[in-house]
Design a protein around this motif. Structure first.
Motif, PDB file in Angstrom:
ATOM      1  N   ASN A  95      -2.777 -10.364   7.115  1.00  0.00           N
ATOM      2  CA  ASN A  95      -2.833  -8.974   6.676  1.00  0.00           C
ATOM      3  C   ASN A  95      -1.414  -8.424   6.658  1.00  0.00           C
ATOM      4  OD1 ASN A  95      -5.781  -8.642   6.641  1.00  0.00           O
ATOM      5  ND2 ASN A  95      -5.607  -8.906   8.840  1.00  0.00           N
ATOM      6  N   ASP A  96      -1.148  -7.525   5.742  1.00  0.00           N
ATOM      7  CA  ASP A  96       0.108  -6.795   5.759  1.00  0.00           C
ATOM      8  C   ASP A  96      -0.106  -5.442   5.092  1.00  0.00           C
ATOM      9  OD1 ASP A  96       0.200  -7.278   3.003  1.00  0.00           O
ATOM     10  OD2 ASP A  96       1.812  -8.721   3.125  1.00  0.00           O
ATOM     11  N   ASN A  97       0.918  -4.650   5.021  1.00  0.00           N
ATOM     12  CA  ASN A  97       0.828  -3.331   4.396  1.00  0.00           C
ATOM     13  C   ASN A  97       1.674  -3.306   3.134  1.00  0.00           C
ATOM     14  OD1 ASN A  97      -0.831  -2.077   6.355  1.00  0.00           O
ATOM     15  ND2 ASN A  97       0.927  -1.916   7.709  1.00  0.00           N
ATOM     16  N   SER A  98       1.172  -2.637   2.109  1.00  0.00           N
ATOM     17  CA  SER A  98       1.926  -2.434   0.887  1.00  0.00           C
ATOM     18  C   SER A  98       1.617  -1.040   0.358  1.00  0.00           C
ATOM     19  CB  SER A  98       1.593  -3.509  -0.151  1.00  0.00           C
ATOM     20  OG  SER A  98       0.217  -3.531  -0.421  1.00  0.00           O
ATOM     21  N   THR A  99       2.523  -0.523  -0.448  1.00  0.00           N
ATOM     22  CA  THR A  99       2.360   0.821  -0.992  1.00  0.00           C
ATOM     23  C   THR A  99       2.263   0.738  -2.507  1.00  0.00           C
ATOM     24  OG1 THR A  99       3.602   1.744   0.838  1.00  0.00           O
ATOM     25  CG2 THR A  99       3.380   3.125  -1.107  1.00  0.00           C
ATOM     26  N   PHE A 100       1.286   1.455  -3.057  1.00  0.00           N
ATOM     27  CA  PHE A 100       1.101   1.526  -4.500  1.00  0.00           C
ATOM     28  C   PHE A 100       0.695   2.946  -4.843  1.00  0.00           C
ATOM     29  CE2 PHE A 100      -1.625   1.220  -8.281  1.00  0.00           C
ATOM     30  CZ  PHE A 100      -0.729   0.635  -9.165  1.00  0.00           C
ATOM     31  N   ALA A 101       1.376   3.552  -5.797  1.00  0.00           N
ATOM     32  CA  ALA A 101       1.095   4.918  -6.249  1.00  0.00           C
ATOM     33  C   ALA A 101       1.096   5.906  -5.083  1.00  0.00           C
ATOM     34  CB  ALA A 101      -0.229   4.970  -7.012  1.00  0.00           C
ATOM     35  N   GLY A 102       2.007   5.704  -4.139  1.00  0.00           N
ATOM     36  CA  GLY A 102       2.143   6.626  -3.016  1.00  0.00           C
ATOM     37  C   GLY A 102       1.116   6.463  -1.916  1.00  0.00           C
ATOM     38  N   ILE A 103       0.250   5.459  -2.018  1.00  0.00           N
ATOM     39  CA  ILE A 103      -0.781   5.220  -1.008  1.00  0.00           C
ATOM     40  C   ILE A 103      -0.460   3.900  -0.303  1.00  0.00           C
ATOM     41  CG2 ILE A 103      -3.240   4.817  -0.585  1.00  0.00           C
ATOM     42  CD1 ILE A 103      -3.790   6.433  -3.147  1.00  0.00           C
ATOM     43  N   THR A 104      -0.503   3.910   1.024  1.00  0.00           N
ATOM     44  CA  THR A 104      -0.267   2.692   1.792  1.00  0.00           C
ATOM     45  C   THR A 104      -1.591   1.978   2.017  1.00  0.00           C
ATOM     46  OG1 THR A 104       1.651   3.657   2.863  1.00  0.00           O
ATOM     47  CG2 THR A 104       0.655   1.753   3.941  1.00  0.00           C
ATOM     48  N   TYR A 105      -1.619   0.709   1.668  1.00  0.00           N
ATOM     49  CA  TYR A 105      -2.817  -0.120   1.781  1.00  0.00           C
ATOM     50  C   TYR A 105      -2.622  -1.192   2.835  1.00  0.00           C
ATOM     51  CZ  TYR A 105      -4.108   1.835  -2.741  1.00  0.00           C
ATOM     52  OH  TYR A 105      -4.428   2.686  -3.757  1.00  0.00           O
ATOM     53  N   SER A 106      -3.690  -1.469   3.577  1.00  0.00           N
ATOM     54  CA  SER A 106      -3.741  -2.641   4.429  1.00  0.00           C
ATOM     55  C   SER A 106      -4.252  -3.767   3.526  1.00  0.00           C
ATOM     56  CB  SER A 106      -4.703  -2.409   5.595  1.00  0.00           C
ATOM     57  OG  SER A 106      -4.907  -3.609   6.288  1.00  0.00           O
ATOM     58  N   THR A 107      -3.458  -4.784   3.344  1.00  0.00           N
ATOM     59  CA  THR A 107      -3.776  -5.844   2.389  1.00  0.00           C
ATOM     60  C   THR A 107      -4.166  -7.111   3.126  1.00  0.00           C
ATOM     61  OG1 THR A 107      -2.092  -4.896   0.940  1.00  0.00           O
ATOM     62  CG2 THR A 107      -2.889  -7.064   0.380  1.00  0.00           C
ATOM     63  N   SER A 108      -5.294  -7.715   2.716  1.00  0.00           N
ATOM     64  CA  SER A 108      -5.749  -8.966   3.331  1.00  0.00           C
ATOM     65  C   SER A 108      -5.769 -10.071   2.279  1.00  0.00           C
ATOM     66  CB  SER A 108      -7.140  -8.799   3.941  1.00  0.00           C
ATOM     67  OG  SER A 108      -8.081  -8.476   2.943  1.00  0.00           O
ATOM     68  N   TYR A 109      -5.421 -11.274   2.716  1.00  0.00           N
ATOM     69  CA  TYR A 109      -5.364 -12.445   1.850  1.00  0.00           C
ATOM     70  C   TYR A 109      -6.406 -13.451   2.322  1.00  0.00           C
ATOM     71  CZ  TYR A 109      -0.805 -10.589   0.501  1.00  0.00           C
ATOM     72  OH  TYR A 109       0.204  -9.792   0.046  1.00  0.00           O
ATOM     73  N   GLU A 110      -7.446 -13.660   1.528  1.00  0.00           N
ATOM     74  CA  GLU A 110      -8.482 -14.644   1.845  1.00  0.00           C
ATOM     75  C   GLU A 110      -8.349 -15.805   0.875  1.00  0.00           C
ATOM     76  OE1 GLU A 110     -10.407 -14.662   4.499  1.00  0.00           O
ATOM     77  OE2 GLU A 110      -9.418 -12.802   5.071  1.00  0.00           O
ATOM     78  N   CYS A 111      -8.078 -16.989   1.400  1.00  0.00           N
ATOM     79  CA  CYS A 111      -7.796 -18.160   0.566  1.00  0.00           C
ATOM     80  C   CYS A 111      -8.934 -19.171   0.600  1.00  0.00           C
ATOM     81  CB  CYS A 111      -6.514 -18.833   1.035  1.00  0.00           C
ATOM     82  SG  CYS A 111      -5.060 -17.774   0.943  1.00  0.00           S
ATOM     83  N   CYS A 112      -8.954 -20.018  -0.417  1.00  0.00           N
ATOM     84  CA  CYS A 112      -9.902 -21.115  -0.487  1.00  0.00           C
ATOM     85  C   CYS A 112      -9.224 -22.273  -1.211  1.00  0.00           C
ATOM     86  CB  CYS A 112     -11.189 -20.685  -1.180  1.00  0.00           C
ATOM     87  SG  CYS A 112     -10.952 -19.966  -2.815  1.00  0.00           S
ATOM     88  N   GLU A 113      -9.779 -23.491  -1.092  1.00  0.00           N
ATOM     89  CA  GLU A 113      -9.076 -24.679  -1.565  1.00  0.00           C
ATOM     90  C   GLU A 113      -9.717 -25.403  -2.736  1.00  0.00           C
ATOM     91  OE1 GLU A 113      -7.476 -27.304   1.393  1.00  0.00           O
ATOM     92  OE2 GLU A 113      -7.706 -25.778   2.933  1.00  0.00           O
ATOM     93  N   GLY A 114     -10.867 -25.002  -3.214  1.00  0.00           N
ATOM     94  CA  GLY A 114     -11.521 -25.719  -4.318  1.00  0.00           C
ATOM     95  C   GLY A 114     -11.147 -25.153  -5.680  1.00  0.00           C
ATOM     96  N   GLU A 115     -11.414 -25.939  -6.721  1.00  0.00           N
ATOM     97  CA  GLU A 115     -11.167 -25.478  -8.074  1.00  0.00           C
ATOM     98  C   GLU A 115     -11.958 -24.194  -8.335  1.00  0.00           C
ATOM     99  OE1 GLU A 115      -9.224 -27.120 -10.637  1.00  0.00           O
ATOM    100  OE2 GLU A 115      -8.463 -28.137  -8.865  1.00  0.00           O
ATOM    101  N   PHE A 116     -11.289 -23.168  -8.786  1.00  0.00           N
ATOM    102  CA  PHE A 116     -11.892 -21.875  -9.116  1.00  0.00           C
ATOM    103  C   PHE A 116     -12.747 -21.323  -7.978  1.00  0.00           C
ATOM    104  CE2 PHE A 116     -11.314 -24.167 -13.152  1.00  0.00           C
ATOM    105  CZ  PHE A 116     -10.387 -23.316 -13.734  1.00  0.00           C
ATOM    106  N   CYS A 117     -12.374 -21.632  -6.737  1.00  0.00           N
ATOM    107  CA  CYS A 117     -13.177 -21.243  -5.577  1.00  0.00           C
ATOM    108  C   CYS A 117     -13.176 -19.742  -5.329  1.00  0.00           C
ATOM    109  CB  CYS A 117     -12.698 -21.975  -4.328  1.00  0.00           C
ATOM    110  SG  CYS A 117     -10.985 -21.619  -3.890  1.00  0.00           S
ATOM    111  N   SER A 118     -12.234 -19.002  -5.898  1.00  0.00           N
ATOM    112  CA  SER A 118     -12.210 -17.553  -5.684  1.00  0.00           C
ATOM    113  C   SER A 118     -13.165 -16.822  -6.617  1.00  0.00           C
ATOM    114  CB  SER A 118     -10.782 -17.005  -5.850  1.00  0.00           C
ATOM    115  OG  SER A 118     -10.298 -17.284  -7.145  1.00  0.00           O
ATOM    116  N   SER A 119     -13.901 -17.569  -7.419  1.00  0.00           N
ATOM    117  CA  SER A 119     -14.890 -16.984  -8.316  1.00  0.00           C
ATOM    118  C   SER A 119     -16.183 -16.734  -7.553  1.00  0.00           C
ATOM    119  CB  SER A 119     -15.170 -17.942  -9.475  1.00  0.00           C
ATOM    120  OG  SER A 119     -16.347 -17.575 -10.152  1.00  0.00           O
ATOM    121  N   VAL A 120     -16.682 -15.525  -7.592  1.00  0.00           N
ATOM    122  CA  VAL A 120     -17.942 -15.203  -6.914  1.00  0.00           C
ATOM    123  C   VAL A 120     -19.069 -16.021  -7.527  1.00  0.00           C
ATOM    124  CG1 VAL A 120     -19.636 -13.394  -6.459  1.00  0.00           C
ATOM    125  CG2 VAL A 120     -17.205 -12.900  -6.285  1.00  0.00           C
ATOM    126  N   GLU A 121     -19.065 -16.139  -8.858  1.00  0.00           N
ATOM    127  CA  GLU A 121     -20.133 -16.871  -9.536  1.00  0.00           C
ATOM    128  C   GLU A 121     -20.114 -18.341  -9.183  1.00  0.00           C
ATOM    129  OE1 GLU A 121     -17.695 -15.191 -11.405  1.00  0.00           O
ATOM    130  OE2 GLU A 121     -18.821 -13.336 -11.410  1.00  0.00           O
TER     131      GLU A 121
END
Length: 124
Positions: free
Chosen positions: A75-101
């Motif tokens: 997790n880290d923090n980033s700012t976009f359009a004046g708003i600070t966001y807590s950003t999370s990175y969830e990774c996976c290792e398979g082909e097109f694994c980040s696809s919900v479908e």
């Protein structure tokens, strides 16, 4: 004949193992609205990831892309359009694994060929 098929199967399996990871890329979306995705090829030190930005306790922004392995499950923090966001990175290792479908329905080339080889090899 069967030995030739098994040899071809072994060669194709090795070819598939060295292939670069393919992921979906979604530049940006808000409030989990589906976004237009494209295919991207990750570098050797990267995995597929879904990056979510949270502000005031709400999931507000999301994007998908390849990220360096060191960013995964952090997790880290980033700012976009004046708003600070807590950003999370969830990774996976398979082909097109980040696809919900496609989640859970991915089958690697090596695994598919191994099953085919086992089925064909039972008659040897």
């Amino acid at each position: 004949m069967g030995k030739i098929l098994l040899l071809c199967l072994a060669v194709l399996t090795c070819v598939g193992i060295g292939a670069a990871l393919q992921c979906l890329k979604c530049d940006f979306t808000i409030f989990d609205i589906p976004c237009h995705t494209t295919t991207v090829t990750c570098q050797d030190n990267q995995l597929c990831a879904t990056i979510r930005g949270h502000a005031a306790g709400h999931k507000l922004i999301m994007k998908k892309n390849c990220v360096d392995k060191g960013k995964c499950h952090t997790n880290d923090n980033s700012t976009f359009a004046g708003i600070t966001y807590s950003t999370s990175y969830e990774c996976c290792e398979g082909e097109f694994c980040s696809s919900v479908e496609g989640a859970g329905a991915q089958l690697s080339l090596a695994a598919g060929l191994a099953m085919l080889g086992a089925w064909l090899g039972r008659g040897l």
